[in-house]
Design a protein around this motif. Structure first.
Motif, PDB file in Angstrom:
ATOM      1  N   MET A   1       0.846  -1.169   0.000  1.00  0.00           N
ATOM      2  CA  MET A   1       0.000   0.000   0.000  1.00  0.00           C
ATOM      3  C   MET A   1       0.891   1.231   0.000  1.00  0.00           C
ATOM      4  SD  MET A   1      -2.670   1.046   2.935  1.00  0.00           S
ATOM      5  CE  MET A   1      -4.116   1.828   2.377  1.00  0.00           C
ATOM      6  N   ILE A   2       0.662   2.125  -0.910  1.00  0.00           N
ATOM      7  CA  ILE A   2       1.422   3.364  -0.990  1.00  0.00           C
ATOM      8  C   ILE A   2       0.566   4.478  -0.408  1.00  0.00           C
ATOM      9  CG2 ILE A   2       2.496   5.030  -2.541  1.00  0.00           C
ATOM     10  CD1 ILE A   2       3.015   2.712  -4.460  1.00  0.00           C
ATOM     11  N   LEU A   3       1.136   5.171   0.551  1.00  0.00           N
ATOM     12  CA  LEU A   3       0.422   6.276   1.186  1.00  0.00           C
ATOM     13  C   LEU A   3       0.970   7.579   0.644  1.00  0.00           C
ATOM     14  CD1 LEU A   3       0.410   4.913   4.814  1.00  0.00           C
ATOM     15  CD2 LEU A   3      -1.443   4.832   3.171  1.00  0.00           C
ATOM     16  N   THR A   4       0.105   8.521   0.449  1.00  0.00           N
ATOM     17  CA  THR A   4       0.532   9.791  -0.122  1.00  0.00           C
ATOM     18  C   THR A   4       0.916  10.795   0.949  1.00  0.00           C
ATOM     19  OG1 THR A   4      -1.759  10.529  -0.228  1.00  0.00           O
ATOM     20  CG2 THR A   4      -0.804   9.492  -2.210  1.00  0.00           C
ATOM     21  N   GLU A   5       0.427  10.623   2.125  1.00  0.00           N
ATOM     22  CA  GLU A   5       0.754  11.575   3.183  1.00  0.00           C
ATOM     23  C   GLU A   5       1.890  11.021   4.019  1.00  0.00           C
ATOM     24  OE1 GLU A   5      -2.551  12.955   5.444  1.00  0.00           O
ATOM     25  OE2 GLU A   5      -3.884  12.776   3.731  1.00  0.00           O
ATOM     26  N   GLU A   6       2.899  11.832   4.212  1.00  0.00           N
ATOM     27  CA  GLU A   6       4.076  11.408   4.961  1.00  0.00           C
ATOM     28  C   GLU A   6       3.708  10.974   6.379  1.00  0.00           C
ATOM     29  OE1 GLU A   6       8.021  13.661   6.065  1.00  0.00           O
ATOM     30  OE2 GLU A   6       7.618  13.744   3.919  1.00  0.00           O
ATOM     31  N   GLY A   7       2.797  11.668   7.010  1.00  0.00           N
ATOM     32  CA  GLY A   7       2.380  11.349   8.378  1.00  0.00           C
ATOM     33  C   GLY A   7       1.690  10.004   8.469  1.00  0.00           C
ATOM     34  N   GLU A   9       2.171   7.398   6.531  1.00  0.00           N
ATOM     35  CA  GLU A   9       3.157   6.342   6.356  1.00  0.00           C
ATOM     36  C   GLU A   9       3.940   6.128   7.645  1.00  0.00           C
ATOM     37  OE1 GLU A   9       7.017   5.314   3.594  1.00  0.00           O
ATOM     38  OE2 GLU A   9       5.529   6.721   2.833  1.00  0.00           O
ATOM     39  N   ALA A  10       4.317   7.191   8.298  1.00  0.00           N
ATOM     40  CA  ALA A  10       5.045   7.075   9.565  1.00  0.00           C
ATOM     41  C   ALA A  10       4.160   6.420  10.619  1.00  0.00           C
ATOM     42  CB  ALA A  10       5.504   8.455  10.041  1.00  0.00           C
ATOM     43  N   GLY A  11       2.892   6.750  10.637  1.00  0.00           N
ATOM     44  CA  GLY A  11       1.963   6.149  11.598  1.00  0.00           C
ATOM     45  C   GLY A  11       1.805   4.659  11.366  1.00  0.00           C
ATOM     46  N   LEU A  12       1.736   4.279  10.093  1.00  0.00           N
ATOM     47  CA  LEU A  12       1.617   2.866   9.753  1.00  0.00           C
ATOM     48  C   LEU A  12       2.880   2.102  10.173  1.00  0.00           C
ATOM     49  CD1 LEU A  12       0.035   0.581   8.450  1.00  0.00           C
ATOM     50  CD2 LEU A  12       1.035   1.246   6.253  1.00  0.00           C
ATOM     51  N   ALA A  17       5.521  -1.692  13.778  1.00  0.00           N
ATOM     52  CA  ALA A  17       6.602  -1.930  14.748  1.00  0.00           C
ATOM     53  C   ALA A  17       6.017  -2.314  16.106  1.00  0.00           C
ATOM     54  CB  ALA A  17       7.486  -0.698  14.870  1.00  0.00           C
ATOM     55  N   GLY A  18       4.957  -1.657  16.522  1.00  0.00           N
ATOM     56  CA  GLY A  18       4.298  -1.999  17.785  1.00  0.00           C
ATOM     57  C   GLY A  18       3.698  -3.396  17.758  1.00  0.00           C
ATOM     58  N   ASP A  19       3.069  -3.739  16.643  1.00  0.00           N
ATOM     59  CA  ASP A  19       2.493  -5.083  16.497  1.00  0.00           C
ATOM     60  C   ASP A  19       3.580  -6.155  16.548  1.00  0.00           C
ATOM     61  OD1 ASP A  19      -0.012  -3.970  16.279  1.00  0.00           O
ATOM     62  OD2 ASP A  19      -0.161  -4.258  14.090  1.00  0.00           O
ATOM     63  N   LEU A  20       4.710  -5.902  15.880  1.00  0.00           N
ATOM     64  CA  LEU A  20       5.812  -6.863  15.895  1.00  0.00           C
ATOM     65  C   LEU A  20       6.383  -7.035  17.302  1.00  0.00           C
ATOM     66  CD1 LEU A  20       7.719  -6.090  12.576  1.00  0.00           C
ATOM     67  CD2 LEU A  20       6.436  -8.151  13.158  1.00  0.00           C
ATOM     68  N   ALA A  21       6.521  -5.952  18.025  1.00  0.00           N
ATOM     69  CA  ALA A  21       7.035  -6.026  19.400  1.00  0.00           C
ATOM     70  C   ALA A  21       6.076  -6.823  20.282  1.00  0.00           C
ATOM     71  CB  ALA A  21       7.247  -4.622  19.965  1.00  0.00           C
ATOM     72  N   ALA A  22       4.781  -6.581  20.133  1.00  0.00           N
ATOM     73  CA  ALA A  22       3.786  -7.327  20.917  1.00  0.00           C
ATOM     74  C   ALA A  22       3.816  -8.804  20.552  1.00  0.00           C
ATOM     75  CB  ALA A  22       2.390  -6.744  20.691  1.00  0.00           C
ATOM     76  N   LEU A  23       3.963  -9.104  19.275  1.00  0.00           N
ATOM     77  CA  LEU A  23       4.025 -10.489  18.820  1.00  0.00           C
ATOM     78  C   LEU A  23       5.267 -11.185  19.374  1.00  0.00           C
ATOM     79  CD1 LEU A  23       2.714 -12.688  17.134  1.00  0.00           C
ATOM     80  CD2 LEU A  23       3.949 -11.804  15.151  1.00  0.00           C
ATOM     81  N   ARG A  24       6.416 -10.491  19.358  1.00  0.00           N
ATOM     82  CA  ARG A  24       7.645 -11.066  19.925  1.00  0.00           C
ATOM     83  C   ARG A  24       7.446 -11.391  21.403  1.00  0.00           C
ATOM     84  NH1 ARG A  24      10.403  -6.743  17.242  1.00  0.00           N
ATOM     85  NH2 ARG A  24      11.207  -7.517  15.286  1.00  0.00           N
ATOM     86  N   HIS A  25       6.816 -10.488  22.129  1.00  0.00           N
ATOM     87  CA  HIS A  25       6.557 -10.696  23.556  1.00  0.00           C
ATOM     88  C   HIS A  25       5.650 -11.912  23.775  1.00  0.00           C
ATOM     89  CE1 HIS A  25       5.909  -9.768  27.779  1.00  0.00           C
ATOM     90  NE2 HIS A  25       4.613  -9.914  27.555  1.00  0.00           N
TER      91      HIS A  25
END
Length: 173
Positions: A1-7, A9-12, A17-25
């Motif tokens: 998915m390509i996002l046009t708004e820089e904000g 994309e950073a939020g995604l 990253a949060g989901d991956l950290a929770a999954l690792r835990h």
């Protein structure tokens, strides 16, 4: 998915990253629980099989830390030297035994875990003619993560009930 708004994309990226950290835990917690449950199972099986091929003093290091503290109705023991003898002396009072565990409760706290489970055991006397000695109770203890995997550091059995003659031929309770 390509996002046009820089904000966006950073939020995604932050969400992923949060989901991956929770999954690792979650995976770490599940693997720790499985490893500790397997440690409990190995201990319970070894209660019945520890000396099938003659006295074996090596098995305690697969279950306990060097500074282990044991608390049982038959006595206490500290440190890994002598743990095999401690268990062997108790088991030799009977011809054979069968231990069953259930209800493993494992509370993780980083590299430590508090453990509790129920145990029912049947002990067959050497003469074969005496009634069986059956017990029920629970184990409690602390397991710690070591370089060799999870090991018990504090370990004890709490007798709730007993039926039949004990090792000396007299009722325990």
């Amino acid at each position: 998915m390509i996002l046009t708004e820089e904000g966006s994309e950073a939020g995604l990226q932050e969400e992923v990253a949060g989901d991956l950290a929770a999954l690792r835990h979650q995976v770490r917690e599940l693997t720790d629980r499985a490893a500790i449950s397997e440690l409990i199972d190995r201990y319970v099986v070894l209660l019945d099989t520890q000396d099938e091929n003659g006295f074996d003093e090596s098995w305690p290091r697969t279950l306990f830390t060097e500074d282990v503290r044991l608390h049982f109705p038959i006595g206490t023991h500290e440190g890994i030297p002598g743990v095999a003898e401690f268990h062997h002396a108790a088991k030799q009072k009977f011809d054979r035994t069968l231990h069953l565990s259930a209800n493993h409760v494992i509370r993780l706290d980083g590299d430590r875990a508090h453990v509790r489970f129920h145990l029912i055991a049947t002990h067959v006397h050497h003469d074969g003619g005496a009634p069986l000695f059956d017990i029920g109770g629970h184990y409690t203890g602390e397991a710690v993560r070591t370089t060799a995997g999870w090991r018990f550091r504090e370990w004890g059995f709490h007798l709730t009930w007993a039926s039949g003659p004990g090792p000396d031929g007299k009722p325990v309770m």
